[in-house]
Design an enzyme around this catalytic site. Sequence first.
Site, PDB file in Angstrom:
ATOM      1  N   LYS A 127       0.863  -1.175   0.000  1.00 29.70           N
ATOM      2  CA  LYS A 127       0.000   0.000   0.000  1.00 29.70           C
ATOM      3  C   LYS A 127       0.903   1.228   0.000  1.00 29.70           C
ATOM      4  O   LYS A 127       1.764   1.383   0.877  1.00 29.70           O
ATOM      5  CB  LYS A 127      -0.892   0.006   1.240  1.00 29.70           C
ATOM      6  CG  LYS A 127      -1.885  -1.134   1.305  1.00 29.70           C
ATOM      7  CD  LYS A 127      -3.117  -0.842   0.476  1.00 29.70           C
ATOM      8  CE  LYS A 127      -4.225  -1.854   0.740  1.00 29.70           C
ATOM      9  NZ  LYS A 127      -5.450  -1.540   0.005  1.00 29.70           N
ATOM     10  N   ASP A 157      -0.556  -0.545  -4.523  1.00 29.92           N
ATOM     11  CA  ASP A 157      -1.923  -0.023  -4.511  1.00 29.92           C
ATOM     12  C   ASP A 157      -1.869   1.388  -3.963  1.00 29.92           C
ATOM     13  O   ASP A 157      -1.546   1.606  -2.793  1.00 29.92           O
ATOM     14  CB  ASP A 157      -2.810  -0.909  -3.632  1.00 29.92           C
ATOM     15  CG  ASP A 157      -4.274  -0.476  -3.639  1.00 29.92           C
ATOM     16  OD1 ASP A 157      -4.594   0.543  -4.290  1.00 29.92           O
ATOM     17  OD2 ASP A 157      -5.095  -1.151  -2.986  1.00 29.92           O
ATOM     18  N   GLU A 183      -2.566  -0.493  -8.589  1.00 29.73           N
ATOM     19  CA  GLU A 183      -4.014  -0.352  -8.456  1.00 29.73           C
ATOM     20  C   GLU A 183      -4.364   1.112  -8.210  1.00 29.73           C
ATOM     21  O   GLU A 183      -3.745   1.776  -7.379  1.00 29.73           O
ATOM     22  CB  GLU A 183      -4.529  -1.199  -7.290  1.00 29.73           C
ATOM     23  CG  GLU A 183      -4.413  -2.693  -7.497  1.00 29.73           C
ATOM     24  CD  GLU A 183      -4.926  -3.478  -6.302  1.00 29.73           C
ATOM     25  OE1 GLU A 183      -5.896  -3.004  -5.651  1.00 29.73           O
ATOM     26  OE2 GLU A 183      -4.366  -4.542  -6.009  1.00 29.73           O
ATOM     27  N   ASP A 208      -9.697  -0.708  -9.208  1.00 31.19           N
ATOM     28  CA  ASP A 208     -10.224  -1.310  -7.986  1.00 31.19           C
ATOM     29  C   ASP A 208     -11.488  -0.563  -7.587  1.00 31.19           C
ATOM     30  O   ASP A 208     -12.606  -0.951  -7.939  1.00 31.19           O
ATOM     31  CB  ASP A 208      -9.158  -1.251  -6.904  1.00 31.19           C
ATOM     32  CG  ASP A 208      -9.599  -1.893  -5.596  1.00 31.19           C
ATOM     33  OD1 ASP A 208     -10.764  -2.293  -5.486  1.00 31.19           O
ATOM     34  OD2 ASP A 208      -8.776  -1.987  -4.671  1.00 31.19           O
ATOM     35  N   LYS A 235     -13.659  -7.382  -5.754  1.00 27.17           N
ATOM     36  CA  LYS A 235     -14.037  -7.561  -4.350  1.00 27.17           C
ATOM     37  C   LYS A 235     -15.542  -7.834  -4.325  1.00 27.17           C
ATOM     38  O   LYS A 235     -16.350  -6.900  -4.384  1.00 27.17           O
ATOM     39  CB  LYS A 235     -13.723  -6.312  -3.526  1.00 27.17           C
ATOM     40  CG  LYS A 235     -12.248  -5.962  -3.397  1.00 27.17           C
ATOM     41  CD  LYS A 235     -12.080  -4.782  -2.445  1.00 27.17           C
ATOM     42  CE  LYS A 235     -10.613  -4.493  -2.149  1.00 27.17           C
ATOM     43  NZ  LYS A 235      -9.986  -3.696  -3.214  1.00 27.17           N
TER      44      LYS A 235
END
Length: 330
Positions: A127, A157, A183, A208, A235
């Site tokens: 991240k 991401d 992402e 995403d 997701k």
Amino acid sequence: MTEKITCLLRMFDESNPQRFAVGEAGIFPGLSPEADDRFFYKLMELQANVRIGKATDLSHIPSLQSGFEQVIRDFAGGCQGVYYESPFIHGLSDIEINGLVWMGTPEEMRHRIDSKLEAGFKCIKLKIGAIDWRKEVEMIEYIRDRYDKDRVEIRVDANGGFDMDQAIPRLKRLADLGVHSIEQPIKQGNPMLMRFLCDVSPLPIALDEELIGKFTREEKEKMLDEIHPAYIVLKPSLIGGFSGAEEWIELADKRGVGWWVTSALESNIGLNALAQWVATLHCKMPQGLGTGGVFTNNFSTPLFLSTDTLKYNPESRLDYNALDSLDWRE
């Protein structure tokens, strides 16, 4: 975020309430479009409709859609915690996952990177976008100094953390470091800017949050055709359950767009169902499935981690005694 509320759904035959199925409607504050009073009103409507055998429109309530699909599948399978039949639930296959490194101080993140690499993960997801950019680059360099891209795949991401002035030079730097993909480099809701980035970026871009709120087939097709991403990240609890995710997969495959599945802070109940579904997809890329370790309290399930693969112990099952002891609202 220091705590997360989730909603578990229980389904049973009134003649035998001790035998019940379970599913998870995982709400994600800040991302779930229904993370407000609408969720609870829709939940009450769903409960009432199930009792009278009436259908409920859950198309705009993806967390409930996901949880309801799970509980129906568990009930249909005999309330054994089996949502999808495959070699996975018999311990005959496994799912490779990435090692997720949460945002934190540079020291914390470096420690987490070391832990994942020592555990044998061959795909690391970082991240980024929350601390100093130079420090984030140093962490990627730290991995690359030890492992080339053929040994360890690095995904990042940004969670929409870049602005357009930063994006292109940063994407170039990440590509030079052998990063696999990024992402959501900029915030969702800017399709023309995202399309431009996808066209010029030397680094493959995965969408995403951009998928959230696209409920109809037409909306999904329009987004894929407008932006042309290299990948999409699925997701289910945020995009319409397993059925909604499968529609995304169908549309992406037709357009040559790659994909992988990521969990969204579900408890082990939702993660168990998610992993069983993923095992039926036969996707060879590492998946972004959590292991439930981020929670201080959770439920035991047959899932377990071995190096960088998620496995299923066919000799184990969900802890229905712990589930039965919860304060269920009927």
